[in-house]
Design an enzyme around this catalytic site. Structure first.
Site, PDB file in Angstrom:
ATOM      1  N   ARG A 121       0.814  -1.245   0.000  1.00  0.00           N
ATOM      2  CA  ARG A 121       0.000   0.000   0.000  1.00  0.00           C
ATOM      3  C   ARG A 121       0.833   1.273   0.000  1.00  0.00           C
ATOM      4  O   ARG A 121       0.360   2.346   0.381  1.00  0.00           O
ATOM      5  CB  ARG A 121      -0.974   0.017   1.174  1.00  0.00           C
ATOM      6  CG  ARG A 121      -1.953  -1.121   1.127  1.00  0.00           C
ATOM      7  CD  ARG A 121      -3.184  -0.831   1.955  1.00  0.00           C
ATOM      8  NE  ARG A 121      -4.098  -1.939   1.837  1.00  0.00           N
ATOM      9  CZ  ARG A 121      -4.052  -3.021   2.602  1.00  0.00           C
ATOM     10  NH1 ARG A 121      -3.149  -3.108   3.564  1.00  0.00           N
ATOM     11  NH2 ARG A 121      -4.903  -3.996   2.419  1.00  0.00           N
ATOM     12  N   LYS A 143       3.630  11.543 -11.127  1.00  0.00           N
ATOM     13  CA  LYS A 143       2.797  10.718 -12.009  1.00  0.00           C
ATOM     14  C   LYS A 143       3.570   9.436 -12.285  1.00  0.00           C
ATOM     15  O   LYS A 143       4.652   9.476 -12.891  1.00  0.00           O
ATOM     16  CB  LYS A 143       2.525  11.430 -13.332  1.00  0.00           C
ATOM     17  CG  LYS A 143       1.442  12.481 -13.242  1.00  0.00           C
ATOM     18  CD  LYS A 143       1.106  12.973 -14.645  1.00  0.00           C
ATOM     19  CE  LYS A 143       0.100  14.099 -14.624  1.00  0.00           C
ATOM     20  NZ  LYS A 143      -0.136  14.641 -15.974  1.00  0.00           N
ATOM     21  N   GLU A 185      11.261  19.146 -24.310  1.00  0.00           N
ATOM     22  CA  GLU A 185      10.466  19.312 -23.075  1.00  0.00           C
ATOM     23  C   GLU A 185      10.986  20.511 -22.276  1.00  0.00           C
ATOM     24  O   GLU A 185      10.228  21.196 -21.606  1.00  0.00           O
ATOM     25  CB  GLU A 185      10.486  18.040 -22.219  1.00  0.00           C
ATOM     26  CG  GLU A 185       9.675  16.874 -22.783  1.00  0.00           C
ATOM     27  CD  GLU A 185       8.149  17.020 -22.625  1.00  0.00           C
ATOM     28  OE1 GLU A 185       7.663  18.089 -22.204  1.00  0.00           O
ATOM     29  OE2 GLU A 185       7.432  16.054 -22.955  1.00  0.00           O
ATOM     30  N   LYS A 227       8.691  23.108 -13.558  1.00  0.00           N
ATOM     31  CA  LYS A 227       7.831  21.941 -13.316  1.00  0.00           C
ATOM     32  C   LYS A 227       7.467  21.866 -11.832  1.00  0.00           C
ATOM     33  O   LYS A 227       6.317  21.612 -11.470  1.00  0.00           O
ATOM     34  CB  LYS A 227       8.520  20.657 -13.780  1.00  0.00           C
ATOM     35  CG  LYS A 227       7.714  19.420 -13.398  1.00  0.00           C
ATOM     36  CD  LYS A 227       7.316  18.520 -14.498  1.00  0.00           C
ATOM     37  CE  LYS A 227       6.194  17.580 -14.055  1.00  0.00           C
ATOM     38  NZ  LYS A 227       6.075  16.375 -14.793  1.00  0.00           N
ATOM     39  N   GLU A 237      -3.564  17.957 -11.087  1.00  0.00           N
ATOM     40  CA  GLU A 237      -3.950  18.399 -12.421  1.00  0.00           C
ATOM     41  C   GLU A 237      -5.426  18.769 -12.517  1.00  0.00           C
ATOM     42  O   GLU A 237      -6.132  18.378 -13.448  1.00  0.00           O
ATOM     43  CB  GLU A 237      -3.608  17.308 -13.462  1.00  0.00           C
ATOM     44  CG  GLU A 237      -3.499  17.854 -14.872  1.00  0.00           C
ATOM     45  CD  GLU A 237      -2.947  16.842 -15.873  1.00  0.00           C
ATOM     46  OE1 GLU A 237      -1.803  16.412 -15.700  1.00  0.00           O
ATOM     47  OE2 GLU A 237      -3.684  16.510 -16.809  1.00  0.00           O
ATOM     48  N   ARG A 241      -1.873  22.507 -13.820  1.00  0.00           N
ATOM     49  CA  ARG A 241      -0.862  21.530 -14.250  1.00  0.00           C
ATOM     50  C   ARG A 241      -1.028  21.146 -15.715  1.00  0.00           C
ATOM     51  O   ARG A 241      -0.095  20.697 -16.355  1.00  0.00           O
ATOM     52  CB  ARG A 241      -0.902  20.293 -13.333  1.00  0.00           C
ATOM     53  CG  ARG A 241       0.210  19.309 -13.630  1.00  0.00           C
ATOM     54  CD  ARG A 241       0.377  18.256 -12.549  1.00  0.00           C
ATOM     55  NE  ARG A 241       1.393  17.301 -12.949  1.00  0.00           N
ATOM     56  CZ  ARG A 241       1.907  16.374 -12.170  1.00  0.00           C
ATOM     57  NH1 ARG A 241       1.500  16.266 -10.932  1.00  0.00           N
ATOM     58  NH2 ARG A 241       2.828  15.535 -12.622  1.00  0.00           N
ATOM     59  N   ASN A 245       1.032  20.213 -20.555  1.00  0.00           N
ATOM     60  CA  ASN A 245       0.686  19.400 -21.731  1.00  0.00           C
ATOM     61  C   ASN A 245       0.733  20.203 -23.024  1.00  0.00           C
ATOM     62  O   ASN A 245       0.219  19.747 -24.053  1.00  0.00           O
ATOM     63  CB  ASN A 245      -0.716  18.794 -21.556  1.00  0.00           C
ATOM     64  CG  ASN A 245      -0.715  17.720 -20.488  1.00  0.00           C
ATOM     65  OD1 ASN A 245       0.274  17.023 -20.319  1.00  0.00           O
ATOM     66  ND2 ASN A 245      -1.804  17.609 -19.762  1.00  0.00           N
ATOM     67  N   HIS A 248       1.181  18.498 -26.360  1.00  0.00           N
ATOM     68  CA  HIS A 248       0.976  17.064 -26.126  1.00  0.00           C
ATOM     69  C   HIS A 248      -0.321  16.536 -26.739  1.00  0.00           C
ATOM     70  O   HIS A 248      -0.439  15.339 -26.979  1.00  0.00           O
ATOM     71  CB  HIS A 248       1.007  16.744 -24.632  1.00  0.00           C
ATOM     72  CG  HIS A 248       2.402  16.773 -24.053  1.00  0.00           C
ATOM     73  ND1 HIS A 248       3.206  17.885 -24.117  1.00  0.00           N
ATOM     74  CD2 HIS A 248       3.133  15.827 -23.420  1.00  0.00           C
ATOM     75  CE1 HIS A 248       4.364  17.623 -23.524  1.00  0.00           C
ATOM     76  NE2 HIS A 248       4.357  16.379 -23.098  1.00  0.00           N
ATOM     77  N   HIS A 252       0.860  13.421 -28.580  1.00  0.00           N
ATOM     78  CA  HIS A 252       0.451  12.056 -28.196  1.00  0.00           C
ATOM     79  C   HIS A 252      -0.272  11.357 -29.339  1.00  0.00           C
ATOM     80  O   HIS A 252      -0.083  10.157 -29.565  1.00  0.00           O
ATOM     81  CB  HIS A 252      -0.490  12.105 -26.982  1.00  0.00           C
ATOM     82  CG  HIS A 252       0.243  12.232 -25.688  1.00  0.00           C
ATOM     83  ND1 HIS A 252      -0.365  12.659 -24.531  1.00  0.00           N
ATOM     84  CD2 HIS A 252       1.534  11.987 -25.354  1.00  0.00           C
ATOM     85  CE1 HIS A 252       0.522  12.674 -23.544  1.00  0.00           C
ATOM     86  NE2 HIS A 252       1.679  12.279 -24.016  1.00  0.00           N
ATOM     87  N   HIS A 265       9.413  10.644 -27.666  1.00  0.00           N
ATOM     88  CA  HIS A 265       8.335  11.460 -27.093  1.00  0.00           C
ATOM     89  C   HIS A 265       8.538  12.966 -27.353  1.00  0.00           C
ATOM     90  O   HIS A 265       7.636  13.656 -27.836  1.00  0.00           O
ATOM     91  CB  HIS A 265       8.235  11.173 -25.591  1.00  0.00           C
ATOM     92  CG  HIS A 265       7.207  11.986 -24.892  1.00  0.00           C
ATOM     93  ND1 HIS A 265       5.852  11.819 -25.135  1.00  0.00           N
ATOM     94  CD2 HIS A 265       7.311  12.996 -23.999  1.00  0.00           C
ATOM     95  CE1 HIS A 265       5.178  12.690 -24.399  1.00  0.00           C
ATOM     96  NE2 HIS A 265       6.043  13.411 -23.693  1.00  0.00           N
TER      97      HIS A 265
END
Ligand code: NAD
Ligand code: GLY
Length: 366
Positions: A121, A143, A185, A227, A237, A241, A245, A248, A252, A265
């Site tokens: 956990r 993330k 990035e 960041k 987010e 946040r 993106n 993106h 993506h 990426h």
């Protein structure tokens, strides 16, 4: 060595950036309260290059640390590798007082972080990112997750690391294509928050691409600060946040439409930023001079893989499956000016679809 911080109350943590951090890692970690050896997660390629310095440093403070290896590459960010990490933790006798150290790029960090988030956990983990992309993006912000064959990052959690230790020296062994991909990035951070960072990249591009330690330290620190500040203001987010993106939405979709094989990426994000600039321009945002300046810099970083042969229909379908396509509405980050971003939920899908088709067709000869 320089430091910035993700500020989240009792879960705040430092981000250290500098040359030679691997060698002094255990000193930094013992000061943060880690008193026993971690279970290290890495891949054979990274460990061969940087494992010895990590091992020496950890052994001096804690004795031998067990290492769990996962395969190298995005396709190993999966349930089988996760199972391997759980088994490694159990073999090492791990319990709720144990902790994980991730040494590698975003694949290792995301997967090791998710293992830490879920093992008994949740146990602490520390990120030691070794790619530019991981140092400025994936290692910061909590993330974590893995891919399913149906899509990337479909299983995951928010689980903040206890520290991020970015040794600039590890970037010297990074292939130049990975360095350039990560730089997009960094550029994205400048584009959404700091015109000064854009200017620095413009003026020091060759130094950055030839892995000059001072230039890399500067851009990693500045992008990490941005960041860290964004995550500190909106960990889950809910809104702010999302500006991370930028580029993106289309990026993506391009990755998915090409089976994650054509682009790194950051390269897909670079195309995505160019699309966002073009679309924003159509909507009357971002003055022409700034748009041209950004496009010029994106092209100067590297020659991007072409868009030739990519079906606009497939890109559109991939965009529809993306998490940013919420409740049938497309969310896009656009730029009112360089160094500032806004989140737009009022994108007309038909308009974007038409723009995207033109963008892909007209960019295919580049
Ligand atoms: P990666 O982890 O696959 O690393 C790229 C390649 O570089 C790999 O082959 C790796 O073994 C190698 N490598 C790593 N460090 C090296 C070094 N110092 N010297 C030589 N080779 C080295 O890819 P990445 O670009 O670091 O990360 C991509 C992953 O990050 C994706 O899975 C993406 O989904 C994830 N990501 C996560 C977040 C987040 O917020 N969690 C953000 C962005 C990206
Ligand atoms: N990489 C985007 C984020 O961390 O939110």
């Amino acid at each position: 060595m320089k430091t910035t911080e993700v500020r989240l109350g009792s879960r705040s943590y430092p981000v250290f950036v500098g040359e030679g951090i691997l060698a002094r890692l255990s000193g930094l970690l013992t000061r943060l309260g880690f008193s026993s050896a971690p279970v290290v997660v890495s891949n054979p390629r990274v460990f061969k290059l940087h494992g010895d310095s990590l091992r020496r440093s950890l052994e001096a403070a804690y004795g031998p640390a067990p290492v769990v290896f996962i395969g190298d590459g995005e396709r190993f960010k999966n349930i089988a590798s996760l199972q391997k990490v759980y088994q490694g933790l159990i073999r090492a006798g791990a319990d709720r007082r144990s902790w994980v150290l991730a040494l590698g790029g975003g694949v290792v960090g995301d997967l090791a972080g998710f293992a830490a988030a879920t093992f008994v956990r949740g146990i602490p983990y520390v990120n030691v990112p070794t790619t530019l992309l991981a140092q400025v993006d994936s290692a910061i912000g909590g993330k974590v997750g893995i891919n399913l064959k149906q899509g990337k990052n479909l299983i995951g959690a928010f689980h903040q690391p206890s520290a991020v230790l970015s040794d600039i020296g590890t970037l010297r062994t990074l292939p130049s294509r990975e360095l350039a991909s990560g730089l997009y990035e960094v550029l994205k951070c400048g584009v959404i928050r700091s015109e000064k960072l854009i200017l620095y990249i413009e003026r020091n591009l060759q130094a950055i691409l030839s892995a000059s330690p001072s230039a890399l330290e500067h851009v990693v620190l500045e992008a990490s600060r941005i960041k860290a500040a964004v995550v500190s203001s909106d960990e889950m987010e809910a809104k702010q946040r999302m500006i991370l993106n930028y580029g993106h939405t289309v990026g993506h979709a391009l990755e998915a439409a090409t089976g994650y094989r054509r682009f790194k990426h950051g390269e897909a994000v670079a195309w995505g930023m160019m699309a966002a600039v073009g679309f924003g321009r159509e909507l009357g945002l971002l003055e022409e001079k700034s748009a041209q300046r950004l496009l010029r810099l994106i092209h100067r970083v590297t020659k991007l893989p072409t868009l030739r042969g990519i079906s606009p229909g497939r890109v559109w379908n991939a965009l529809g499956r993306d998490k940013k396509f919420a409740g049938g509405r497309i969310r896009m980050v656009l730029l009112p000016r360089l160094g500032a971003a806004e989140i737009r939920n009022d994108i007309d899908p038909a308009n974007l679809k038409r723009f995207l088709k033109n963008f892909i067709e007209s960019s295919s000869n580049i």
